[in-house]
Design a protein around this motif. Structure first.
Motif, PDB file in Angstrom:
ATOM      1  N   TRP A  53     -68.890 -44.064 -42.804  1.00 32.42           N
ATOM      2  CA  TRP A  53     -69.481 -44.409 -41.516  1.00 32.42           C
ATOM      3  C   TRP A  53     -69.524 -43.153 -40.671  1.00 32.42           C
ATOM      4  O   TRP A  53     -68.640 -42.299 -40.767  1.00 32.42           O
ATOM      5  CB  TRP A  53     -68.632 -45.463 -40.809  1.00 32.42           C
ATOM      6  N   SER A  71     -73.651 -45.623 -46.982  1.00 32.52           N
ATOM      7  CA  SER A  71     -73.309 -45.028 -45.689  1.00 32.52           C
ATOM      8  C   SER A  71     -73.976 -45.792 -44.551  1.00 32.52           C
ATOM      9  O   SER A  71     -75.027 -46.404 -44.734  1.00 32.52           O
ATOM     10  CB  SER A  71     -73.715 -43.558 -45.661  1.00 32.52           C
ATOM     11  N   ILE A  74     -72.875 -45.896 -37.181  1.00 35.69           N
ATOM     12  CA  ILE A  74     -72.288 -46.917 -36.307  1.00 35.69           C
ATOM     13  C   ILE A  74     -72.979 -46.916 -34.950  1.00 35.69           C
ATOM     14  O   ILE A  74     -73.622 -45.940 -34.576  1.00 35.69           O
ATOM     15  CB  ILE A  74     -70.763 -46.724 -36.145  1.00 35.69           C
TER      16      ILE A  74
END
Length: 104
Positions: A53, A71, A74
């Motif tokens: 992340w 992946s 955020i």
């Protein structure tokens, strides 16, 4: 204005600490950072290195696509931090009786 993502993640652009982080809130401290403006990108990965992340940033998806694992960007965006050239002096408040050699 944010610099291009390649300038932020390019070679020699990382100042970081790494290692296990306990669940919940944690703090990492980086000392002796030269004066200037920096983009703070947070990133983490799981223990078996199958997912990672990273903070959202314009163009970060291009970078994440380079990694051979799942992946995610955020929602919390990257933060820009400016380290001043001079550290401001800490105000000192003195008590009139502190260190006094006079008897009362």
């Amino acid at each position: 204005m944010l610099p291009p993502v390649w300038e932020v993640v390019g070679a020699g652009q990382s100042l970081y600490e790494q290692g296990p982080v306990a669940p919940g809130t944690s703090t990492q401290v980086i000392a002796d950072v030269p004066a200037g403006s920096y983009v703070a990108l947070a990133s983490c990965g799981n223990a078996d290195s199958t997912a990672m992340w990273a903070s959202d940033y314009p163009g970060i998806e291009e970078i994440l696509a380079l990694f051979p694992l799942t992946s995610f960007a955020i929602e919390q965006g990257a933060t820009v931090i400016t380290v001043p050239a001079e550290t401001p002096a800490v105000p000192v408040q003195q008590s009139p009786s502190f260190g006094s050699s006079q008897s009362e």
